[in-house]
Design a protein around this motif. Sequence first.
Motif, short mmCIF file in Angstrom:
data_model
loop_
_atom_site.label_atom_id
_atom_site.label_comp_id
_atom_site.label_asym_id
_atom_site.label_seq_id
_atom_site.Cartn_x
_atom_site.Cartn_y
_atom_site.Cartn_z
N SER A 8 -3.31 24.41 14.46
CA SER A 8 -2.02 23.81 14.82
C SER A 8 -2.24 22.53 15.62
O SER A 8 -1.59 21.50 15.38
CB SER A 8 -1.18 24.80 15.64
N GLY A 9 -3.14 22.60 16.60
CA GLY A 9 -3.47 21.39 17.36
C GLY A 9 -4.06 20.31 16.49
O GLY A 9 -3.77 19.12 16.67
N ASN A 10 -4.87 20.72 15.50
CA ASN A 10 -5.48 19.75 14.60
C ASN A 10 -4.43 18.99 13.80
O ASN A 10 -4.52 17.76 13.62
CB ASN A 10 -6.44 20.45 13.65
N GLN A 11 -3.43 19.72 13.29
CA GLN A 11 -2.39 19.05 12.51
C GLN A 11 -1.59 18.08 13.40
O GLN A 11 -1.20 16.99 12.96
CB GLN A 11 -1.46 20.07 11.87
N ALA A 12 -1.36 18.46 14.65
CA ALA A 12 -0.67 17.56 15.58
C ALA A 12 -1.50 16.30 15.81
O ALA A 12 -0.96 15.18 15.88
CB ALA A 12 -0.39 18.27 16.90
N ILE A 13 -2.82 16.46 15.93
CA ILE A 13 -3.71 15.30 16.11
C ILE A 13 -3.66 14.39 14.89
O ILE A 13 -3.62 13.16 15.02
CB ILE A 13 -5.15 15.78 16.38
N ALA B 77 0.83 -1.19 0.00
CA ALA B 77 0.00 0.00 0.00
C ALA B 77 0.86 1.23 0.00
O ALA B 77 1.90 1.30 0.59
CB ALA B 77 -0.92 -0.02 1.21
N HIS B 78 0.39 2.22 -0.72
CA HIS B 78 1.08 3.50 -0.76
C HIS B 78 0.51 4.41 0.30
O HIS B 78 -0.66 4.34 0.65
CB HIS B 78 0.92 4.14 -2.15
N ASP B 79 1.38 5.29 0.80
CA ASP B 79 0.95 6.20 1.87
C ASP B 79 0.36 7.45 1.26
O ASP B 79 1.03 8.18 0.55
CB ASP B 79 2.14 6.55 2.75
N HIS B 80 -0.93 7.68 1.52
CA HIS B 80 -1.60 8.90 1.05
C HIS B 80 -2.04 9.72 2.25
O HIS B 80 -3.10 10.34 2.24
CB HIS B 80 -2.81 8.54 0.18
N SER B 81 -1.24 9.70 3.32
CA SER B 81 -1.64 10.37 4.55
C SER B 81 -1.37 11.86 4.54
O SER B 81 -1.63 12.54 5.53
CB SER B 81 -0.93 9.73 5.75
N GLY B 82 -0.83 12.40 3.44
CA GLY B 82 -0.67 13.85 3.32
C GLY B 82 0.34 14.43 4.29
O GLY B 82 0.15 15.53 4.79
N GLY B 83 1.43 13.70 4.56
CA GLY B 83 2.40 14.16 5.55
C GLY B 83 2.97 15.53 5.24
O GLY B 83 3.08 16.38 6.12
N LYS B 84 3.35 15.76 3.97
CA LYS B 84 3.93 17.05 3.60
C LYS B 84 2.92 18.18 3.80
O LYS B 84 3.27 19.26 4.29
CB LYS B 84 4.39 17.01 2.14
N ALA B 85 1.69 17.94 3.41
CA ALA B 85 0.66 18.97 3.55
C ALA B 85 0.40 19.28 5.03
O ALA B 85 0.23 20.44 5.41
CB ALA B 85 -0.64 18.51 2.87
N ILE B 86 0.39 18.23 5.88
CA ILE B 86 0.14 18.44 7.30
C ILE B 86 1.28 19.22 7.94
O ILE B 86 1.05 20.17 8.71
CB ILE B 86 -0.05 17.08 8.02
N ILE B 87 2.51 18.84 7.63
CA ILE B 87 3.66 19.52 8.22
C ILE B 87 3.74 20.96 7.76
O ILE B 87 4.02 21.88 8.54
CB ILE B 87 4.96 18.76 7.88
#
Length: 305
Positions: free
Chosen positions: A48-53, A2-12
């Motif tokens: 900011s808290g949302n992105q940490a969650i 499976a490929h990761d589509h968790s949007g890590g770059k966008a979240i950071i």
Amino acid sequence: MAHDHSGGKAIIAALAANVGIAVTKAVAWLLTGSSSMLAESVHSLADSGNQAILLLGGKRARRQADEQHQFGYGSSRYLAAFIVSIVLFTLGGLFALYEAWEKFSHPRAIDSWHWVPVAVLVVSIGLEGFSLRTALREARAARGSRGLLSYIRDSRSPEIPLVLLEDIGALVGLVLALGGVSMTLLTGDGRWDAIGSASIGLLLVVIALFLAFEMSSLLLGEAAAPEHRDAILAAIPGGALESVVYLRTIHTGPETLLVAAKVAVPTGATGAAIAESIDAAEARVREALPGLSATIFLEPDIRRA
């Protein structure tokens, strides 16, 4: 795999932008007493808290399946996104509406540091624009030919759609805050500032309710997307498996799918032939679902009238 589509770059990117913006807006509020600046500061703090969650939910989702959670922890990402919608509704939307009501009842003009809120809002618009551009770039790779709204509604991966909505809401909120602050500076009437804060609150409440509805649907368990369902139906028949009697699917996480199907077999098929055909069908299904990890259960049966 499976490929990761968790949007890590966008979240950071969104987290970095919102932390800086929240601090800057808070300083501007302390200097000017602007209601819109306070609402926007709390909005950025909530984001900011949302992105940490979301990052925490993504980390939990990578845990291996165990005896207690035999289908893994992929739904942790859905739970994190649902919590984000609640935070956005309460800490963002309701606080802004309360602050607007308070300042409308007791209006106060911005009588010092007049240039600060305007400068902060303009810079914040630029930073949020950068965050939104990053999210749009990641969404473009995931959504293919689908429209943006269709992608947000139909995506089984919650992070990028959520960050997109947060960033769009933040940009619109900044424009509303800029309008309220500007009108207060021009007229000396603090009620314009309160109106700006109220507009931000209403915007956040609408976005939060939309997110809560979408995330609750994912938490309840959504079926495979139509294109994936069609691929599964086409991949199963072969060998001793004549056709699919019925198919049930559910996402146990954004990139994990549970597939259960009853398949018709000939009356004279042997157990060995059926078992071999099922193994081959499972391999075809997994090959037909690139980017997804599938747990597959196929039940042979004889089709009846």
